[in-house]
Design an enzyme around this catalytic site. Structure first.
Site, mmCIF file in Angstrom:
data_model
loop_
_atom_site.group_PDB
_atom_site.id
_atom_site.type_symbol
_atom_site.label_atom_id
_atom_site.label_comp_id
_atom_site.label_asym_id
_atom_site.label_seq_id
_atom_site.Cartn_x
_atom_site.Cartn_y
_atom_site.Cartn_z
ATOM 1 C CB SER A 240 -5.621 -21.786 -6.138
ATOM 2 O OG SER A 240 -5.292 -22.857 -6.989
ATOM 3 C CG HIS B 94 -10.333 -26.137 -12.490
ATOM 4 N ND1 HIS B 94 -10.643 -24.967 -11.860
ATOM 5 C CD2 HIS B 94 -10.976 -26.101 -13.685
ATOM 6 C CE1 HIS B 94 -11.433 -24.251 -12.643
ATOM 7 N NE2 HIS B 94 -11.653 -24.901 -13.746
ATOM 8 C CB CYS C 265 -9.118 -24.308 -18.560
ATOM 9 S SG CYS C 265 -10.453 -24.252 -17.355
ATOM 10 N N GLY D 48 -7.230 -21.855 -11.323
ATOM 11 C CA GLY D 48 -6.485 -21.064 -10.364
ATOM 12 C C GLY D 48 -5.000 -21.138 -10.680
ATOM 13 N N GLY E 128 -2.466 -20.576 -8.934
ATOM 14 C CA GLY E 128 -1.652 -21.161 -7.883
ATOM 15 C C GLY E 128 -1.405 -22.638 -8.091
ATOM 16 C CG HIS F 11 -2.561 -23.767 -14.558
ATOM 17 N ND1 HIS F 11 -2.797 -24.967 -15.197
ATOM 18 C CD2 HIS F 11 -2.233 -22.873 -15.547
ATOM 19 C CE1 HIS F 11 -2.619 -24.814 -16.504
ATOM 20 N NE2 HIS F 11 -2.272 -23.559 -16.741
ATOM 21 C CB ILE G 292 1.696 -21.383 -4.292
ATOM 22 C CG1 ILE G 292 2.440 -22.684 -4.633
ATOM 23 C CG2 ILE G 292 2.134 -20.237 -5.211
ATOM 24 C CD1 ILE G 292 3.936 -22.604 -4.539
ATOM 25 C CE1 TYR H 180 0.575 -31.136 -16.269
ATOM 26 C CE2 TYR H 180 -1.653 -30.938 -17.145
ATOM 27 C CZ TYR H 180 -0.525 -30.365 -16.593
ATOM 28 O OH TYR H 180 -0.490 -29.009 -16.382
ATOM 29 C CE1 TYR I 46 -6.087 -31.677 -17.623
ATOM 30 C CE2 TYR I 46 -4.731 -32.892 -19.183
ATOM 31 C CZ TYR I 46 -5.466 -31.772 -18.860
ATOM 32 O OH TYR I 46 -5.603 -30.750 -19.766
#
Length: 533
Positions: free
Chosen positions: A108, A111, A175, A179, A181, A183, A240, A470, A473
């Site tokens: 998406s 990242h 940020c 995207g 989706g 995120h 998604i 997390y 990340y």
């Protein structure tokens, strides 16, 4: 004359023979298969990019790949990239990839810290399903909601909301090129988490494509699967298509500040004090700290950037609160700026003052480099000597970055089992740390060594049993799946417990129910129980 479906059956039989097992024929059959299985007849050839046309293929592949480590020639590349125009194209892509035995990766925003949305070393051949064309946003101010397609970015969502209302926002990441989706699938934290929680805490519905190629909303998928997709990480349960997000109230005027202090100006003592108060402040006040190495004449030093969003009033009130809770920072009214919520998002993303909000529609990442990132959660304050040591360690690296995000407030009130994201009560702050470099693959080993050294240094000061991390990340140092699903199931708790704590067991159970054959798989996807069918 043969029908389209009859031709497809014949082609699928041929592609399984050795003489047809090549990427060109596979692509032809994929095109035919998607055409047959799409509800609306829209030509898809303009949405396919192959290495045969290297210029366009490379441009699309690189367009949203923020970590240059995974564009190196040695990294496996997709057979092709498909940029669907319709929801039914995504359905068809799932159906056809299963029929052809092609693995898919879904992108998406691009990242993923380990490049897993556009790269794989365990599932070859593969193609990338890039949702770049699926970015429609339908804001309904009367209902305080918005339906958002998964290819839209945070910045586009913020902008579209702001165009409809000056007193609505959404509590997701700073940020703006992320995207939405992917995120939200990992949690989606941002500058309003102390007031409203995470992005996943403010999702009321979704539409996904499941392993059978069906589009399911919340009612159709059931509460277990709806729970899993809101924080259980992307790429495990389906694709998604849409999120229905709940908008939150924001003041027409908010207040922000950024105060910079270097080592020589007492940065270590300020950080030590910050962690004593950051999670205990009024939930309207969010103070993040970014830490970087900067030039100071002919020398290098460490700079700390204390930057805040205040939802509780103007500059006068904010200064008064800071004088009572964190006077050591020395905040004055001239450090503060009263602005709109949408402009505060630009400020926190380090856009220059006066940048028009329309820049958010460009959806461009401000970080495109070689990098390696990790994360940690802190439950007890780090001693001052420990802070001094970590700041000193930063000076050993070329371009390191730390981001310290305060918790508390709303985050402490939501049970850790409410969503798969478990890092809630008791967390003082989260640490994101990166090494960023531009000297290409030749510098990778050196910079990875520093990141891992920094990770080892933090061991005594961060959460334990498990050492929490997390999921957005992504860190493959924590462990990874293999081609062998049984072995992956055995190894998965090594990283799964760090990302999800005890919620990992429920995620495995749901995965087993909805995708027992492990079609949606990547290096850190949730594995199903083995031998279930």
């Amino acid at each position: 004359m043969l029908s389209k479906s009859s031709i497809l059956v014949l082609l699928l039989a041929l592609v399984q023979s050795a003489s047809w097992a090549n990427s060109a024929s596979t692509l032809e059959i994929f095109i035919e298969c998607v055409s047959v299985n799409s509800q609306v007849s829209v030509p898809i050839t303009t949405s396919l990019f192959t290495p045969a046309n290297y210029s366009s293929f490379s441009s699309i592949l690189q367009s949203k790949a923020v970590n240059l480590r995974f564009l190196e020639p040695s990294v496996p590349k997709p057979e092709f990239i498909f940029t669907p125009l319709l929801d039914s194209h995504v359905q068809a892509a799932v159906i056809c990839s299963k029929k052809l035995g092609l693995h898919l990766r879904v992108r998406s925003g691009g990242h993923d810290y380990e490049g897993l949305s556009y790269m794989t070393e365990i599932q070859i051949p593969f193609f990338v399903l890039d949702l770049v064309n699926l970015r429609f946003i339908d804001v309904n101010i009367e209902e305080d909601t918005a339906w958002v397609q998964a290819g839209a970015t945070n910045g586009e969502v913020y902008y579209r909301v702001s165009q409809k209302s000056k007193v609505h926002g959404y509590p997701a990441g700073a940020c703006t090129s992320l995207g939405i989706g992917g995120h939200i699938t990992g949690g989606a934290y941002g500058s309003m988490l102390r007031k409203y929680g995470l992005g996943v805490d403010n999702v009321v519905d979704a539409r996904i494509v499941d392993v059978h190629g069906r589009i399911l909303d919340r009612a159709a998928m059931g509460e277990d699967l709806f729970w899993a997709i809101r924080g259980g990480g992307g790429g495990s349960f389906g694709i998604i298509l849409w999120w229905k997000i709940k908008l939150v109230p924001v003041p027409e005027t908010v207040t922000v500040f950024r105060v910079t202090k270097t080592l020589e100006q007492g940065a270590a003592k300020l950080l030590y004090k910050w962690q004593q108060v950051a999670d205990k402040l009024d939930e309207d006040l969010f103070i993040r700290v970014d830490v970087q190495v900067v030039s100071a004449g002919n020398n290098r030093t460490v700079a700390t950037f204390f930057q805040a969003l205040f939802l509780g009033g103007g500059a006068d009130k904010l200064v008064k609160i800071m004088q009572g809770s964190f006077p050591e920072l020395g905040l004055t009214k001239k450090d503060c700026m009263e602005t709109s919520w949408i402009e505060s998002m630009l400020f926190l993303a380090f856009y220059p003052t006066g940048t028009p909000p329309e820049i958010l529609l460009q959806a461009k990442s401000t970080l495109i480099a070689y990098f390696k990132g990790k994360s940690d959660f802190v439950r007890t304050p780090i001693p001052e000597r420990g802070i001094e040591g970590l700041l000193k360690l930063l000076l050993e690296e070329d371009a390191p970055t730390l981001v310290l995000t305060p918790y508390g407030g709303k985050m402490s009130k939501i049970p850790e089992w409410e969503t798969p994201f478990p890092h809630r009560k008791g967390i003082i702050f989260m640490i994101e740390y990166l090494s960023i470099w531009q000297d290409g693959e030749k510098g990778t080993a050196k910079h990875l060594k520093w990141v891992r050294k920094f990770y080892d240094y933090l061991t005594p000061y961060v959460s334990k049993n498990p050492r929490e991390a997390y999921v957005n990340y992504r860190d493959l140092d924590l462990g990874r799946n293999t081609k062998n699903d049984t072995l992956s199931f055995i190894k998965a708790p090594l990283w799964g417990k760090r990302y999800f704590k005890d919620n990992f067991h429920r995620l495995v159970k749901i995965k087993t129910q909805v995708d027992p054959d492990n079609f949606f798989k990547h290096e850190q996807s949730i594995p199903p129980f083995p031998y279930t069918h």
